[in-house]
Design a protein around this motif. Structure first.
Motif, PDB file in Angstrom:
ATOM      1  N   TYR A 172      28.633  49.920  34.045  1.00  0.00           N
ATOM      2  CA  TYR A 172      29.343  51.190  33.868  1.00  0.00           C
ATOM      3  C   TYR A 172      29.981  51.635  35.185  1.00  0.00           C
ATOM      4  O   TYR A 172      31.151  52.035  35.228  1.00  0.00           O
ATOM      5  CB  TYR A 172      28.376  52.256  33.344  1.00  0.00           C
ATOM      6  CG  TYR A 172      28.944  53.647  33.238  1.00  0.00           C
ATOM      7  CD1 TYR A 172      29.829  54.008  32.217  1.00  0.00           C
ATOM      8  CD2 TYR A 172      28.578  54.638  34.173  1.00  0.00           C
ATOM      9  CE1 TYR A 172      30.336  55.289  32.130  1.00  0.00           C
ATOM     10  CE2 TYR A 172      29.085  55.927  34.086  1.00  0.00           C
ATOM     11  CZ  TYR A 172      29.960  56.251  33.063  1.00  0.00           C
ATOM     12  OH  TYR A 172      30.464  57.536  32.979  1.00  0.00           O
ATOM     13  N   ALA A 173      29.240  51.525  36.277  1.00  0.00           N
ATOM     14  CA  ALA A 173      29.761  51.914  37.591  1.00  0.00           C
ATOM     15  C   ALA A 173      30.959  51.042  37.982  1.00  0.00           C
ATOM     16  O   ALA A 173      31.959  51.538  38.506  1.00  0.00           O
ATOM     17  CB  ALA A 173      28.661  51.820  38.647  1.00  0.00           C
ATOM     18  N   PRO A 208      17.691  51.312  35.328  1.00  0.00           N
ATOM     19  CA  PRO A 208      18.008  52.741  35.437  1.00  0.00           C
ATOM     20  C   PRO A 208      19.170  53.106  34.518  1.00  0.00           C
ATOM     21  O   PRO A 208      19.888  52.245  34.036  1.00  0.00           O
ATOM     22  CB  PRO A 208      18.393  52.905  36.905  1.00  0.00           C
ATOM     23  CG  PRO A 208      18.853  51.554  37.345  1.00  0.00           C
ATOM     24  CD  PRO A 208      18.137  50.550  36.501  1.00  0.00           C
ATOM     25  N   GLU A 209      19.356  54.408  34.311  1.00  0.00           N
ATOM     26  CA  GLU A 209      20.499  54.904  33.547  1.00  0.00           C
ATOM     27  C   GLU A 209      21.803  54.522  34.244  1.00  0.00           C
ATOM     28  O   GLU A 209      21.915  54.612  35.463  1.00  0.00           O
ATOM     29  CB  GLU A 209      20.438  56.437  33.461  1.00  0.00           C
ATOM     30  CG  GLU A 209      19.294  56.982  32.632  1.00  0.00           C
ATOM     31  CD  GLU A 209      19.456  56.665  31.155  1.00  0.00           C
ATOM     32  OE1 GLU A 209      20.616  56.546  30.691  1.00  0.00           O
ATOM     33  OE2 GLU A 209      18.423  56.513  30.475  1.00  0.00           O
ATOM     34  N   SER A 210      22.793  54.158  33.454  1.00  0.00           N
ATOM     35  CA  SER A 210      24.103  53.778  33.998  1.00  0.00           C
ATOM     36  C   SER A 210      24.714  54.893  34.844  1.00  0.00           C
ATOM     37  O   SER A 210      25.328  54.645  35.884  1.00  0.00           O
ATOM     38  CB  SER A 210      25.061  53.437  32.853  1.00  0.00           C
ATOM     39  OG  SER A 210      24.668  52.222  32.258  1.00  0.00           O
ATOM     40  N   GLU A 211      24.554  56.133  34.385  1.00  0.00           N
ATOM     41  CA  GLU A 211      25.148  57.266  35.105  1.00  0.00           C
ATOM     42  C   GLU A 211      24.509  57.423  36.488  1.00  0.00           C
ATOM     43  O   GLU A 211      25.190  57.738  37.468  1.00  0.00           O
ATOM     44  CB  GLU A 211      24.966  58.552  34.275  1.00  0.00           C
ATOM     45  CG  GLU A 211      25.537  59.810  34.909  1.00  0.00           C
ATOM     46  CD  GLU A 211      27.056  59.770  35.116  1.00  0.00           C
ATOM     47  OE1 GLU A 211      27.759  59.154  34.286  1.00  0.00           O
ATOM     48  OE2 GLU A 211      27.515  60.338  36.120  1.00  0.00           O
ATOM     49  N   LYS A 212      23.192  57.179  36.555  1.00  0.00           N
ATOM     50  CA  LYS A 212      22.476  57.300  37.832  1.00  0.00           C
ATOM     51  C   LYS A 212      22.950  56.201  38.814  1.00  0.00           C
ATOM     52  O   LYS A 212      23.125  56.459  40.010  1.00  0.00           O
ATOM     53  CB  LYS A 212      20.961  57.176  37.576  1.00  0.00           C
ATOM     54  CG  LYS A 212      20.111  57.665  38.730  1.00  0.00           C
ATOM     55  CD  LYS A 212      18.610  57.548  38.418  1.00  0.00           C
ATOM     56  CE  LYS A 212      17.795  57.635  39.706  1.00  0.00           C
ATOM     57  NZ  LYS A 212      16.421  57.148  39.557  1.00  0.00           N
ATOM     58  N   VAL A 217      26.509  54.537  43.346  1.00  0.00           N
ATOM     59  CA  VAL A 217      27.677  53.776  43.802  1.00  0.00           C
ATOM     60  C   VAL A 217      28.686  54.717  44.476  1.00  0.00           C
ATOM     61  O   VAL A 217      29.289  54.367  45.499  1.00  0.00           O
ATOM     62  CB  VAL A 217      28.309  53.006  42.620  1.00  0.00           C
ATOM     63  CG1 VAL A 217      29.729  52.558  42.939  1.00  0.00           C
ATOM     64  CG2 VAL A 217      27.432  51.808  42.261  1.00  0.00           C
ATOM     65  N   LEU A 218      28.830  55.927  43.928  1.00  0.00           N
ATOM     66  CA  LEU A 218      29.736  56.896  44.569  1.00  0.00           C
ATOM     67  C   LEU A 218      29.234  57.236  45.971  1.00  0.00           C
ATOM     68  O   LEU A 218      30.018  57.357  46.920  1.00  0.00           O
ATOM     69  CB  LEU A 218      29.856  58.160  43.722  1.00  0.00           C
ATOM     70  CG  LEU A 218      30.593  58.000  42.381  1.00  0.00           C
ATOM     71  CD1 LEU A 218      30.679  59.330  41.649  1.00  0.00           C
ATOM     72  CD2 LEU A 218      31.997  57.410  42.590  1.00  0.00           C
ATOM     73  N   VAL A 226      34.935  54.185  51.510  1.00  0.00           N
ATOM     74  CA  VAL A 226      35.951  53.965  50.477  1.00  0.00           C
ATOM     75  C   VAL A 226      36.311  55.338  49.917  1.00  0.00           C
ATOM     76  O   VAL A 226      35.432  56.130  49.607  1.00  0.00           O
ATOM     77  CB  VAL A 226      35.404  53.087  49.317  1.00  0.00           C
ATOM     78  CG1 VAL A 226      36.509  52.746  48.339  1.00  0.00           C
ATOM     79  CG2 VAL A 226      34.717  51.864  49.858  1.00  0.00           C
ATOM     80  N   GLU A 227      37.577  55.619  49.816  1.00  0.00           N
ATOM     81  CA  GLU A 227      37.979  56.929  49.268  1.00  0.00           C
ATOM     82  C   GLU A 227      37.538  57.081  47.827  1.00  0.00           C
ATOM     83  O   GLU A 227      37.807  56.202  47.012  1.00  0.00           O
ATOM     84  CB  GLU A 227      39.493  57.093  49.345  1.00  0.00           C
ATOM     85  CG  GLU A 227      39.931  57.683  50.686  1.00  0.00           C
ATOM     86  CD  GLU A 227      41.393  58.071  50.670  1.00  0.00           C
ATOM     87  OE1 GLU A 227      41.830  58.721  51.616  1.00  0.00           O
ATOM     88  OE2 GLU A 227      42.081  57.688  49.704  1.00  0.00           O
TER      89      GLU A 227
END
Lengths: 227, 227
Positions: A172-173, A208-212, A217-218, A226-227
Motif C-alpha cells: 500500500y505504501a 502491521p496495518e498498511s496505513e501504519k 514510510v512518510l 525526499v519531498e
C-alpha cells in the motif's frame, strides 16, 4: 530440555516495520514458539544488538538459549530445524527443497527493502519509474511461479511464503508513493497476500496495518530528504 | 536407486574460471559423485543453459536425473542432502549449522565476482583502491573468523570452505591487477587456501592454475575495455 528454563528464552531483536523481522516472527508463530520481542531504535541501536550481530549490526537477531543468530532466512531455517514438532517449512525431498530455496533466494534478492526504497525513496520521475519497473518485473516472475497454487509450496504454507509475505504489508505504501496498483499488475500475488493474512494466524498476528506502514514510510521520506 | 541408469547422470553446466562452478564441482568431488561437465561459452550460451536456468541464465547449473538446480550454494546443499554416505558439509546441530550458513552467506555477499571485478575491472586509481579496500576489509573479517582453525568448521572441511576457497584461485590475478599482496594483508586466509589445495583432493582437482586465471582476467579486461 526442561521447559521454562531461563536460557530457553527466545528473544527477537525487532523493528515492527521490518519485513525481515516479520519473517522471523511468522516462523516462530507457525511453530507455536513463545517469544519476546525487543524493539530497536534503528538510529540508536542497543548494546545487545551491536554485540549480538557485530558484523551486520542489523535486525532481526534471534536469541535462543542466549545464543544469537543473524540473517532472517537463516533464522527461519534454524527455527524449522529446532522446533520439529510442527510441520516443516521445507519439503523433505532434496530436489523440492532446492526448488523452494531457489525461489526464496530470488524473492530475497529482488523484492527487498532496497528495491522498495527505489520507489518510496524517490520523487516521481525517472529513478522512481525505473524502481517500479524492476520491482514489478521481479514480482511478475514470482507471480508466474505461484500460478494458481494456494501457496508457493502448493497446499502448504512454507519457506517461500514466509520469505515473501512480509513485503505484502508494504504494498500500500509503495502504491501511494509510486502511484500504481499491484492489483492491476500482479493480481495473483495480491490474492495470495490476502489469503496468507486471512488463512494464517501467524501472518495476521505479525503483519502491521498498511496505513501504519505508509505513515512510517512518510517519516522515512522525511529522514531521507525526499519531498 | 539402481546405479548407472541414464537419468542418474550428473551434469554441471560449467565455466572453468567461475568460482561458483568450482563450488559445485568441489562438493561433488567431496562426495565422490561421478559427473560430467559441459563447458559453456558465456557469450553464446547453450539452449540447455537457457532452458535449465531461465530466471538467471547463469552457470553453474547442476542437472541430476534430468532435473536442473540453479544457484551454487543451493546446489552444494542439494549435493549434501542427496549423497549422504560421505560426511555432511554442515554440522548436525542447528545452532552450529546457522553459524556456518551465516559465514557462507557473508563470504558469498562480500567476496564475489563483482567485488573482484572492482579490482581487475578498473585501472589503477580511486575506483580500484576502493575495490581493494572493500575486498580486503571483508576478507579480514573472514580471517578473524577463521583464526587459528584448520578449516572454517574446525578440523572438518565443510560448507564455508567450499563457498570461499574457489576465490583463492583468483587471488594471484587480483594481486597482479591491483598491485598488492594477500599474503601481507591476510596471511591466515592465504595459509588456509594453500592448506585446502594441499589437503583436499577435491580442491586440488577443481581449482585452475593461478596463471591461467590471470590470463583469463587479462582477456576480460580487454573485453570490458580496461587498459
Amino acid at each position: 530440555k526442561p521447559m521454562g528454563k531461563e536460557n530457553d528464552k527466545v528473544v527477537v531483536l525487532d523493528f515492527w516495520a521490518s519485513p525481515y523481522c516479520m519473517r522471523t516472527k511468522i516462523a516462530l508463530r507457525e511453530k507455536g514458539v513463545e517469544f519476546e520481542t525487543q524493539e530497536e531504535d534503528l538510529w540508536n541501536k542497543s548494546e545487545l544488538l551491536l554485540k549480538s550481530n557485530p558484523v551486520h549490526k542489523k535486525v532481526p537477531v534471534l536469541i535462543h538459549e542466549d545464543k544469537p543468530i543473524s540473517e532472517s532466512l537463516i533464522q527461519v531455517q534454524y527455527i524449522d530445524e529446532t522446533w520439529t514438532d510442527a510441520a516443516s517449512f521445507l519439503p523433505s525431498d532434496p530436489y523440492q527443497r532446492s526448488h523452494a530455496k531457489f525461489w526464496a533466494d530470488f524473492a530475497d534478492k529482488t523484492i527487498s527493502f532496497d528495491s522498495g526504497k527505489k520507489i518510496w525513496g524517490n520523487k516521481k520521475g525517472e529513478e522512481q519509474e525505473k524502481g517500479k519497473k524492476e520491482y514489478l518485473e521481479s514480482l511478475k516472475v514470482l507471480e508466474a511461479e505461484l500460478g494458481d497454487k494456494t501457496y508457493f509450496g502448493g497446499e502448504t504454507f512454507g519457506y517461500v511464503d514466509i520469505a515473501l509475505v512480509p513485503f505484502y504489508s508494504w504494498f500500500y505504501a509503495l502504491e501511494k508513493c509510486g502511484d500504481f496498483s499491484f492489483e492491476a499488475e500482479c493480481p495473483k500475488i495480491v490474492a495470495w497476500g490476502k489469503r496468507c493474512v486471512v488463512g494464517r494466524g501467524s501472518v495476521a498476528d505479525t503483519l502491521p496495518e498498511s496505513e501504519k506502514v505508509y505513515q512510517q514510510v512518510l517519516k522515512l521520506r522525511q529522514i531521507f530528504g525526499v519531498e
